[in-house]
Design a protein around this motif. Structure first.
Motif, short mmCIF file in Angstrom:
data_model
loop_
_atom_site.label_atom_id
_atom_site.label_comp_id
_atom_site.label_asym_id
_atom_site.label_seq_id
_atom_site.Cartn_x
_atom_site.Cartn_y
_atom_site.Cartn_z
N ASN A 32 0.69 -1.10 -0.04
CA ASN A 32 0.24 -0.03 -0.88
C ASN A 32 1.05 1.10 0.29
OD1 ASN A 32 -2.84 -1.23 0.04
ND2 ASN A 32 -1.51 -1.83 1.76
N CYS A 33 2.34 1.43 0.55
CA CYS A 33 2.73 2.62 0.76
C CYS A 33 4.48 2.21 0.26
CB CYS A 33 3.30 3.04 2.12
SG CYS A 33 1.58 3.24 2.57
N SER A 38 9.62 8.86 -1.60
CA SER A 38 9.98 8.76 -3.04
C SER A 38 8.87 10.80 -2.75
CB SER A 38 9.42 8.41 -3.93
OG SER A 38 9.62 8.54 -5.16
N GLU A 39 9.86 11.08 -3.14
CA GLU A 39 9.45 13.11 -3.84
C GLU A 39 7.71 12.57 -4.76
OE1 GLU A 39 9.98 15.19 -2.10
OE2 GLU A 39 11.09 14.44 -0.88
N GLU A 40 7.91 12.00 -5.26
CA GLU A 40 7.24 11.39 -6.72
C GLU A 40 4.88 10.78 -5.86
OE1 GLU A 40 7.94 8.00 -9.08
OE2 GLU A 40 10.33 8.33 -8.79
N LYS A 45 -1.16 10.32 -0.63
CA LYS A 45 -0.33 8.91 -0.88
C LYS A 45 0.45 8.86 0.58
CE LYS A 45 -1.05 7.13 -5.59
NZ LYS A 45 -0.78 6.61 -6.50
N LYS A 46 1.20 10.20 0.95
CA LYS A 46 2.16 10.11 1.99
C LYS A 46 0.82 10.54 3.28
CE LYS A 46 5.14 12.67 0.19
NZ LYS A 46 6.24 14.33 -0.56
N ILE A 52 -1.53 4.80 8.19
CA ILE A 52 -0.85 2.99 8.95
C ILE A 52 0.19 3.30 9.92
CG2 ILE A 52 0.36 1.39 8.01
CD1 ILE A 52 -1.25 1.82 4.99
N SER A 53 1.01 3.50 9.32
CA SER A 53 2.44 3.84 11.11
C SER A 53 2.08 4.55 11.66
CB SER A 53 3.23 5.40 9.75
OG SER A 53 4.12 5.95 11.12
#
Length: 287
Positions: A32-33, A38-40, A45-46, A52-53
């Motif tokens: 899922n991550c 990534s900077e992309e 999504k971040k 989750i974290s």
């Protein structure tokens, strides 16, 4: 359908550790991550990674809070070394815990009108009245509102031409996470894992559905299990934040006395104290 009394089955250490437990979390992150940090990655999504974290950190906090210290005497208590090794040593994990708490708190306050009118039928009239009263106390807590008038601002998320596509993708990812939780070999761990993932999914559903001012979006509809999961998740996160806030700044000193070399590899005392100085974050207590 099976009903479980969560008070008789608290979230705590169960002995479920090792490769099996690690594979579950590895699968959740990798499926899922996969590209984080990534900077992309777009901001949405971040956010998913942080949620989750933050949930992962909260679960670790509860394991450390209620830990089997001595199996021979069935002695339970707080494992501060575990708390440090799994959460406090990593500032990002602490930050994500706070982030997830504020995200869920925002969803609850944004859906206040709906949650106030929801049916809380426990089968016991006295418990029903008590539940309704507690819900209103939470939703309209003046101290909470003054401390966190806008816990999380989602206004800029899921906007633009890719907004609907991102919403569908994130909802699909949460279904995937719930499916992965089905593979957990510990029944109690699976129960709490799926409950809290459902709570996060419900928070997202609220933020996707409710326009805080005009309610022009699709009307919000929640199932009974979603409401239960949402409130239980907020409880778990607030308890985690409270424990971290109370113990965080002093744990390093305890760990340093036990093993000085361990702390040297982790976060500095200055950084830890900075992390735990969040006076703007309010803990919600549940009696």
């Amino acid at each position: 359908m099976t009903y479980v009394n969560l008070q008789l089955n608290p979230e705590r250490y169960t002995g479920y550790t090792g490769d099996s437990a690690r594979r579950i979390w590895d699968a959740i992150y990798k499926e899922n991550c996969p590209k984080y940090p990534s900077e992309e990655l777009c901001h949405e999504k971040k956010v998913l990674y942080k949620l989750i974290s933050g949930l992962h950190s909260s679960i670790s906090v509860h394991i450390a809070y209620d830990y089997l210290l001595d199996e021979s005497t069935n002695s339970w208590g707080q494992n501060l070394s575990l708390l440090y090794d799994r959460v406090l040593k990593y500032p990002e994990r602490v930050q994500n815990l706070y982030f997830t708490y504020l995200f869920v708190l925002r969803a609850v306050t944004k859906a206040a009108d709906y949650l106030e009118q929801a049916e809380y039928n426990t089968g016991n009239p006295e418990d029903d009245l008590k539940t309704e009263s507690l819900v209103k106390q939470l939703l309209y807590n003046s101290q909470l509102r003054s401390a966190c008038p806008l816990p999380f601002d989602e206004a800029k998320l899921w906007q633009g031409e890719n907004g609907p596509e991102l919403k569908q993708e994130i909802q699909k990812q949460f279904r995937n996470i719930s499916a992965i939780m089905d593979c957990v070999g510990c029944e109690k761990c699976r129960l709490w894992g799926k409950l809290q993932v459902l709570g996060l999914g419900t928070a997202l559903k609220i933020l996707f559905s409710v326009d805080g001012d005009s309610h022009l979006n699709q009307p919000l509809q929640l199932q009974r299990n979603e409401v239960i999961a949402l409130f239980n998740l907020l409880n778990r996160l607030s308890e985690s934040v409270k424990f971290v806030h109370e113990k965080g700044s002093s744990v390093e000193e305890v760990i340093n006395e036990q093993s000085p070399s361990t702390v040297q590899k982790g976060a500095s005392k200055t950084n830890l104290k900075g992390l735990f100085g969040y006076s703007q974050y309010t803990w919600i207590g549940w009696d």
